[in-house]
Design an enzyme around this catalytic site. Sequence first.
Site, PDB file in Angstrom:
ATOM      1  N   LYS A   1      32.729  44.799  37.821  1.00 12.60           N
ATOM      2  CA  LYS A   1      31.994  44.616  39.078  1.00 12.60           C
ATOM      3  C   LYS A   1      30.889  45.654  39.243  1.00 12.60           C
ATOM      4  O   LYS A   1      29.822  45.338  39.783  1.00 12.60           O
ATOM      5  CB  LYS A   1      32.959  44.635  40.263  1.00 12.60           C
ATOM      6  CG  LYS A   1      33.805  43.352  40.381  1.00 12.60           C
ATOM      7  CD  LYS A   1      32.929  42.103  40.373  1.00 12.60           C
ATOM      8  CE  LYS A   1      33.577  40.881  40.971  1.00 12.60           C
ATOM      9  NZ  LYS A   1      32.733  39.669  40.841  1.00 12.60           N
TER      10      LYS A   1
ATOM     11  N   ALA B   1      36.119  38.355  51.938  1.00 10.36           N
ATOM     12  CA  ALA B   1      36.371  37.070  52.599  1.00 10.36           C
ATOM     13  C   ALA B   1      37.723  36.519  52.197  1.00 10.36           C
ATOM     14  O   ALA B   1      38.266  36.862  51.144  1.00 10.36           O
ATOM     15  CB  ALA B   1      35.286  36.061  52.211  1.00 10.36           C
TER      16      ALA B   1
ATOM     17  N   TYR C   1      38.790  44.836  36.620  1.00  6.95           N
ATOM     18  CA  TYR C   1      37.903  44.201  37.610  1.00  6.95           C
ATOM     19  C   TYR C   1      36.803  45.160  38.062  1.00  6.95           C
ATOM     20  O   TYR C   1      35.615  44.808  38.101  1.00  6.95           O
ATOM     21  CB  TYR C   1      38.771  43.768  38.789  1.00  6.95           C
ATOM     22  CG  TYR C   1      38.109  42.990  39.886  1.00  6.95           C
ATOM     23  CD1 TYR C   1      37.669  41.686  39.686  1.00  6.95           C
ATOM     24  CD2 TYR C   1      37.967  43.555  41.162  1.00  6.95           C
ATOM     25  CE1 TYR C   1      37.103  40.956  40.727  1.00  6.95           C
ATOM     26  CE2 TYR C   1      37.409  42.831  42.205  1.00  6.95           C
ATOM     27  CZ  TYR C   1      36.977  41.537  41.984  1.00  6.95           C
ATOM     28  OH  TYR C   1      36.416  40.817  43.010  1.00  6.95           O
TER      29      TYR C   1
HETATM   30  N1  LIG Z   1      37.057  37.123  48.526  1.00 12.24           N
HETATM   31  C1  LIG Z   1      36.804  38.430  48.543  1.00 12.24           C
HETATM   32  O1  LIG Z   1      37.164  39.166  49.496  1.00 12.24           O
HETATM   33  C2  LIG Z   1      36.037  39.053  47.435  1.00 12.24           C
HETATM   34  C3  LIG Z   1      35.914  40.450  47.420  1.00 12.24           C
HETATM   35  C4  LIG Z   1      35.152  41.040  46.430  1.00 12.24           C
HETATM   36  C5  LIG Z   1      34.569  40.248  45.465  1.00 12.24           C
HETATM   37  N2  LIG Z   1      34.769  38.897  45.469  1.00 12.24           N
HETATM   38  C6  LIG Z   1      34.131  38.117  44.417  1.00 12.24           C
HETATM   39  O2  LIG Z   1      33.533  36.955  44.986  1.00 12.24           O
HETATM   40  C7  LIG Z   1      33.530  35.903  44.019  1.00 12.24           C
HETATM   41  C8  LIG Z   1      34.108  34.626  44.615  1.00 12.24           C
HETATM   42  O3  LIG Z   1      35.465  34.847  44.905  1.00 12.24           O
HETATM   43  P1  LIG Z   1      36.336  33.992  45.925  1.00 12.24           P
HETATM   44  O4  LIG Z   1      37.003  34.989  46.783  1.00 12.24           O
HETATM   45  O5  LIG Z   1      35.554  32.903  46.532  1.00 12.24           O
HETATM   46  O6  LIG Z   1      37.461  33.430  44.925  1.00 12.24           O
HETATM   47  P2  LIG Z   1      37.887  31.943  44.494  1.00 12.24           P
HETATM   48  O7  LIG Z   1      39.011  32.114  43.525  1.00 12.24           O
HETATM   49  O8  LIG Z   1      38.115  31.116  45.711  1.00 12.24           O
HETATM   50  O9  LIG Z   1      36.595  31.403  43.748  1.00 12.24           O
HETATM   51  C9  LIG Z   1      36.247  31.760  42.433  1.00 12.24           C
HETATM   52  C10 LIG Z   1      35.918  30.484  41.689  1.00 12.24           C
HETATM   53  O10 LIG Z   1      35.452  30.840  40.376  1.00 12.24           O
HETATM   54  C11 LIG Z   1      35.906  29.837  39.491  1.00 12.24           C
HETATM   55  N3  LIG Z   1      35.917  30.358  38.120  1.00 12.24           N
HETATM   56  C12 LIG Z   1      36.757  31.252  37.583  1.00 12.24           C
HETATM   57  N4  LIG Z   1      36.468  31.474  36.294  1.00 12.24           N
HETATM   58  C13 LIG Z   1      35.399  30.680  36.003  1.00 12.24           C
HETATM   59  C14 LIG Z   1      34.624  30.474  34.840  1.00 12.24           C
HETATM   60  N5  LIG Z   1      34.916  31.111  33.684  1.00 12.24           N
HETATM   61  N6  LIG Z   1      33.587  29.622  34.889  1.00 12.24           N
HETATM   62  C15 LIG Z   1      33.292  28.954  36.033  1.00 12.24           C
HETATM   63  N7  LIG Z   1      34.007  29.109  37.179  1.00 12.24           N
HETATM   64  C16 LIG Z   1      35.052  29.967  37.162  1.00 12.24           C
HETATM   65  C17 LIG Z   1      37.297  29.514  39.973  1.00 12.24           C
HETATM   66  O11 LIG Z   1      37.747  28.236  39.506  1.00 12.24           O
HETATM   67  C18 LIG Z   1      37.138  29.580  41.478  1.00 12.24           C
HETATM   68  O12 LIG Z   1      36.909  28.310  42.062  1.00 12.24           O
HETATM   69  C19 LIG Z   1      34.281  36.441  42.808  1.00 12.24           C
HETATM   70  O13 LIG Z   1      33.363  36.951  41.866  1.00 12.24           O
HETATM   71  C20 LIG Z   1      35.098  37.589  43.377  1.00 12.24           C
HETATM   72  O14 LIG Z   1      35.428  38.547  42.409  1.00 12.24           O
HETATM   73  C21 LIG Z   1      35.478  38.277  46.434  1.00 12.24           C
END
Ligand SMILES: NC(=O)c1ccc[n+]([C@@H]2O[C@H](COP(=O)([O-])OP(=O)(O)OC[C@H]3O[C@@H](n4cnc5c(N)ncnc54)[C@H](O)[C@@H]3O)[C@@H](O)[C@H]2O)c1
Length: 302
Positions: free
Chosen positions: A166, A194, A162
């Site tokens: 990233k 989040a 990851y």
């Molecule tokens: N939530 C956090 O604290 C956090 C921290 C750092 C980074 N992120 C990043 O933020 C982004 C959103 O994460 P989130 O927390 O909302 O997670 P989440 O799992 O709620 O949302 C991610 C969405 O991406 C979709 N997805 C996965 N693979 C896919 C693909 N190949 N094509 C299309 N859609 C796809 C999933 O179905 C899911 O709905 C991600 O890139 C995650 O790595 C989140």
Amino acid sequence: MSIGFQGKVVVITGAGGALGKAYAQDFAARGAQVVANDLGGVAAGGGASTGPADATVAAIRAAGGTAVANYDSVTDGEKIIQCALDHFGRVDIVVNNAGILRDLSFHKMTPQDFEDLYQVHLLGTFKLCHAAWPHLREQGFGRIVNTSSAAGIYGNFGQANYSSMKLGIHGLTLTLATEGRAKNVLANTIAPAAMSRLTLTVMTAEQLRAMRAELVSPLVLKLCDPASRETGGLFEVGGGWIGKLRWERSAGHHFSPNAPLTPEQIAEQWEAITRFDDGATHPTSMAEAFGPYDKVMKGEIR
Ligand SMILES: NC(=O)c1ccc[n+]([C@@H]2O[C@H](COP(=O)([O-])OP(=O)(O)OC[C@H]3O[C@@H](n4cnc5c(N)ncnc54)[C@H](O)[C@@H]3O)[C@@H](O)[C@H]2O)c1
């Protein structure tokens, strides 16, 4: 000044998830036409469902907004951009947000665990940007927000796959910012924090409540403001806090380029090489970064 997106078409990947849904709803509420993409798979990757993208589109339409669902994987990014062109005739803003997690300590991680994260995060982000790029350049307007993570910026136990992707995403964004600036195509990176299914295992229930996705979304909209000039930035954002990061480089030490250099000489100057409290700089481009080498090449260091 209020920020609006009337007439703009925004593509959001992973728009059925926690953060993506918040972005999609907020853009639509401010007049954007939204392509809500989501493959609808499981958190570790794999599987597919139309439910998450459909739920986002239903919420937007119920509030009087305009959105269309797309269920392609981001690895087929060109299809997602084509969906925007087919439905709305243009693309203005791309928010690369789709993501999966496959946490394993490095000695247990297989090449497939690395490859699968590469496909969704780094290749997926590339594919969307690459397919949208000619349209953004040609129309002299584009906004791209790509999604990194603190795990990429700082490293994190169990996240070698990851974190590699990233920070790679930020490298891509920096070059897009450099190449896009003259055409008003601006690209920035966010590292959000989040509540979502991806963080359920690493945050307590109380922490999760404070970290609403709705507190990340306004920064994404701000970076996509048609009046914005911000590009190449890296922002950490979560829980209502927002900060910007930059590189810092020590003043360093010049050894003579005309004499042999030994590891012992480097050891003697280690403190000068590694200290940041005296003459450190913050290069923002290759040209600035090359300053010390320029001096050598101009013969100023003997
Ligand atoms: N939530 C956090 O604290 C956090 C921290 C750092 C980074 N992120 C990043 O933020 C982004 C959103 O994460 P989130 O927390 O909302 O997670 P989440 O799992 O709620 O949302 C991610 C969405 O991406 C979709 N997805 C996965 N693979 C896919 C693909 N190949 N094509 C299309 N859609 C796809 C999933 O179905 C899911 O709905 C991600 O890139 C995650 O790595 C989140």
